[in-house]
Write a protein that holds these residues in place. Structure first.
Motif, mmCIF file in Angstrom:
data_model
loop_
_atom_site.group_PDB
_atom_site.id
_atom_site.type_symbol
_atom_site.label_atom_id
_atom_site.label_comp_id
_atom_site.label_asym_id
_atom_site.label_seq_id
_atom_site.Cartn_x
_atom_site.Cartn_y
_atom_site.Cartn_z
ATOM 1 N N ASP A 1 10.995 -9.368 -3.204
ATOM 2 C CA ASP A 1 10.453 -10.457 -2.404
ATOM 3 C C ASP A 1 10.901 -10.140 -0.965
ATOM 4 O O ASP A 1 12.095 -10.238 -0.657
ATOM 5 N N LEU A 2 9.955 -9.724 -0.119
ATOM 6 C CA LEU A 2 10.349 -9.237 1.210
ATOM 7 C C LEU A 2 10.833 -10.350 2.138
ATOM 8 O O LEU A 2 11.431 -10.080 3.178
ATOM 9 N N SER A 3 10.602 -11.614 1.730
ATOM 10 C CA SER A 3 11.136 -12.711 2.541
ATOM 11 C C SER A 3 12.599 -12.992 2.153
ATOM 12 O O SER A 3 13.277 -13.797 2.787
ATOM 13 N N ASN A 4 13.046 -12.338 1.104
ATOM 14 C CA ASN A 4 14.435 -12.510 0.659
ATOM 15 C C ASN A 4 14.852 -11.190 0.004
ATOM 16 O O ASN A 4 14.939 -11.098 -1.215
ATOM 17 N N LYS A 5 15.102 -10.191 0.859
ATOM 18 C CA LYS A 5 15.316 -8.825 0.357
ATOM 19 C C LYS A 5 16.559 -8.742 -0.532
ATOM 20 O O LYS A 5 17.585 -9.352 -0.215
ATOM 21 N N SER A 6 16.448 -7.973 -1.604
ATOM 22 C CA SER A 6 17.554 -7.890 -2.554
ATOM 23 C C SER A 6 18.706 -7.058 -1.985
ATOM 24 O O SER A 6 18.503 -6.220 -1.095
ATOM 25 N N ASN B 1 -3.458 9.266 8.469
ATOM 26 C CA ASN B 1 -3.674 7.965 7.840
ATOM 27 C C ASN B 1 -2.633 6.955 8.319
ATOM 28 O O ASN B 1 -2.966 5.851 8.753
ATOM 29 N N ASP B 2 -1.352 7.363 8.235
ATOM 30 C CA ASP B 2 -0.291 6.395 8.530
ATOM 31 C C ASP B 2 -0.186 6.080 10.019
ATOM 32 O O ASP B 2 0.149 4.962 10.392
ATOM 33 N N GLU B 3 -0.491 7.076 10.854
ATOM 34 C CA GLU B 3 -0.273 6.861 12.291
ATOM 35 C C GLU B 3 -1.512 6.383 13.047
ATOM 36 O O GLU B 3 -1.398 5.799 14.107
ATOM 37 N N SER C 1 13.835 7.139 0.706
ATOM 38 C CA SER C 1 12.969 6.153 1.367
ATOM 39 C C SER C 1 11.856 6.843 2.120
ATOM 40 O O SER C 1 11.919 8.056 2.325
ATOM 41 N N GLU C 2 10.906 6.045 2.568
ATOM 42 C CA GLU C 2 9.708 6.489 3.302
ATOM 43 C C GLU C 2 8.741 7.146 2.306
ATOM 44 O O GLU C 2 9.025 8.231 1.767
ATOM 45 N N SER C 3 7.591 6.489 2.148
ATOM 46 C CA SER C 3 6.683 6.888 1.062
ATOM 47 C C SER C 3 6.218 8.348 1.133
ATOM 48 O O SER C 3 6.110 9.008 0.097
ATOM 49 N N LEU C 4 5.974 8.872 2.347
ATOM 50 C CA LEU C 4 5.509 10.269 2.418
ATOM 51 C C LEU C 4 6.621 11.229 1.989
ATOM 52 O O LEU C 4 6.358 12.249 1.341
ATOM 53 N N TYR D 1 15.729 1.264 7.285
ATOM 54 C CA TYR D 1 14.447 0.575 7.522
ATOM 55 C C TYR D 1 14.340 -0.763 6.779
ATOM 56 O O TYR D 1 13.516 -1.593 7.128
ATOM 57 N N LYS D 2 15.113 -0.894 5.691
ATOM 58 C CA LYS D 2 15.081 -2.124 4.864
ATOM 59 C C LYS D 2 13.664 -2.411 4.361
ATOM 60 O O LYS D 2 13.207 -3.547 4.344
ATOM 61 N N LYS D 3 12.930 -1.333 4.036
ATOM 62 C CA LYS D 3 11.542 -1.479 3.595
ATOM 63 C C LYS D 3 11.351 -0.868 2.216
ATOM 64 O O LYS D 3 12.112 0.039 1.827
ATOM 65 N N VAL D 4 10.317 -1.342 1.528
ATOM 66 C CA VAL D 4 9.879 -0.684 0.298
ATOM 67 C C VAL D 4 8.752 0.272 0.681
ATOM 68 O O VAL D 4 8.082 0.046 1.698
ATOM 69 N N ARG E 1 0.837 -1.210 0.000
ATOM 70 C CA ARG E 1 0.000 0.000 0.000
ATOM 71 C C ARG E 1 0.869 1.257 0.000
ATOM 72 O O ARG E 1 0.469 2.302 -0.476
ATOM 73 N N PHE E 2 2.094 1.137 0.570
ATOM 74 C CA PHE E 2 2.997 2.297 0.584
ATOM 75 C C PHE E 2 3.647 2.463 -0.799
ATOM 76 O O PHE E 2 3.913 3.573 -1.237
ATOM 77 N N GLY E 3 3.887 1.339 -1.442
ATOM 78 C CA GLY E 3 4.469 1.391 -2.791
ATOM 79 C C GLY E 3 3.470 1.907 -3.808
ATOM 80 O O GLY E 3 3.821 2.682 -4.714
ATOM 81 N N LEU E 4 2.207 1.498 -3.640
ATOM 82 C CA LEU E 4 1.177 1.898 -4.614
ATOM 83 C C LEU E 4 1.023 3.414 -4.684
ATOM 84 O O LEU E 4 0.851 3.984 -5.744
ATOM 85 N N ARG E 5 1.106 4.071 -3.513
ATOM 86 C CA ARG E 5 0.911 5.529 -3.527
ATOM 87 C C ARG E 5 2.014 6.208 -4.352
ATOM 88 O O ARG E 5 1.782 7.227 -4.997
ATOM 89 N N VAL E 6 3.210 5.597 -4.342
ATOM 90 C CA VAL E 6 4.319 6.168 -5.126
ATOM 91 C C VAL E 6 4.113 5.873 -6.623
ATOM 92 O O VAL E 6 4.334 6.741 -7.471
HETATM 93 N N1 LIG Z 1 6.666 4.037 6.701
HETATM 94 C C1 LIG Z 1 7.034 3.259 5.557
HETATM 95 C C2 LIG Z 1 6.353 1.915 5.618
HETATM 96 C C3 LIG Z 1 6.791 0.997 4.489
HETATM 97 C C4 LIG Z 1 6.463 -0.455 4.786
HETATM 98 O O1 LIG Z 1 5.964 -0.820 5.861
HETATM 99 N N2 LIG Z 1 6.765 -1.321 3.810
HETATM 100 C C5 LIG Z 1 6.564 -2.740 3.982
HETATM 101 C C6 LIG Z 1 5.814 -3.320 2.798
HETATM 102 S S1 LIG Z 1 4.157 -2.729 2.720
HETATM 103 C C7 LIG Z 1 7.931 -3.420 4.021
HETATM 104 O O2 LIG Z 1 8.801 -3.139 3.236
HETATM 105 N N3 LIG Z 1 8.103 -4.366 4.954
HETATM 106 C C8 LIG Z 1 9.297 -5.122 5.060
HETATM 107 C C9 LIG Z 1 9.723 -5.311 6.478
HETATM 108 O O3 LIG Z 1 9.055 -4.791 7.382
HETATM 109 O O4 LIG Z 1 10.732 -5.995 6.690
HETATM 110 C C10 LIG Z 1 6.677 4.031 4.278
HETATM 111 O O5 LIG Z 1 5.756 4.858 4.340
HETATM 112 O O6 LIG Z 1 7.344 3.844 3.251
#
Ligand SMILES: N[C@@H](CCC(=O)N[C@@H](CS)C(=O)NCC(=O)O)C(=O)O
Length: 220
Positions: free
Chosen positions: A36-41, A101-103, A65-68, A51-54, A14-19
């Motif tokens: 693939d979040l179970s095997n991050k690139s 929304n996010d918080e 990083s960080e969608s906002l 954060y290691k997040k998308v 949902r955070f990626g979609l907004r981007v």
């Molecule tokens: N606050 C972050 C949240 C991003 C987020 O939670 N991404 C999830 C996917 S929807 C993620 O990458 N999770 C991987 C993890 O937590 O290890 C943003 O707005 O970009």
């Protein structure tokens, strides 16, 4: 120099979609990398070591990083179809609702999905309270941004996208006729071509969220 825009995301985030929607709104060409979040690139770990997040947007080799934060970067970098208004007060309002929304909203609704019993009842009550605030904000407006979609619309977009998936898996409604303005906004938003054409397939979403639900609520 030709611009190089890459987006690290997943097909359903949902955070990626907004981007994705923001880049489409601006008409920016980009290369998508589905993680693939179970095997991050190695790319994800290199570009978002904190954060290691998308999502991660990589513009001419520089990661954001960080969608906002990414949405604001996109709006400042490519001026066409502005997502934030000029007026400081209106701009602050859009940012306020994005943060809300996010918080608040997103965690409360996610709680309905992940929790059980009394905790779920509390999450339902918190969600309804939060949804009432959103309904109030939509009074007299077609979109959160007014006549056109803006940053807050893209941030609330996950509601239009995901709520019916949650409701189908849970077996009960969350957003119903108590929220007529929100329902009208969801319909209007989801029919916009840039949104509709970049919407994860419903059937695939149901399978994903049913699997998640079963993990949170294993048969006893
Ligand atoms: N606050 C972050 C949240 C991003 C987020 O939670 N991404 C999830 C996917 S929807 C993620 O990458 N999770 C991987 C993890 O937590 O290890 C943003 O707005 O970009």
């Amino acid at each position: 120099m030709a611009e190089e825009v890459k987006l690290l995301k997943t097909w359903s985030s949902r955070f990626g979609l907004r981007v994705v929607w923001a880049l489409k709104l601006k008409g920016i060409q980009y290369e998508a990398f589905d993680e693939d979040l179970s095997n991050k690139s190695a790319l994800l770990l290199q570009y978002n070591p904190v954060y290691k997040k998308v999502p991660v947007l990589v513009h001419n080799g520089k990661p954001i990083s960080e969608s906002l934060v990414i949405l604001e970067y996109i709006d400042e970098t490519w001026k066409q179809n502005p997502m934030l208004p000029q007026h400081p007060l209106e701009k602050a309002r859009q940012r306020f609702w994005a943060k809300f929304n996010d918080e608040k909203l997103l965690p409360s609704i996610s709680g309905i999905f992940t929790k059980e019993g009394k905790e779920r009842e509390e999450a339902v009550a918190a969600s309804l309270e939060n949804l009432k605030f959103v309904e109030e904000e939509l009074k007299g407006k077609k979109f959160f941004g007014g006549e056109k979609i803006g940053l807050a619309d893209l941030v609330f977009g996950w509601l239009a996208n995901l709520i019916c998936v949650f409701e189908e898996v849970l077996g009960f409604k969350i957003i119903d006729e108590r929220f007529p303005l929100l329902l009208a906004w969801m319909k209007e938003f989801s029919q916009l071509p840039i949104i509709k054409d970049n919407w994860p397939p419903h059937d695939k979403m149901i399978i994903k969220y049913q699997e998640q639900y079963d993990k949170y609520h294993p048969a006893k």
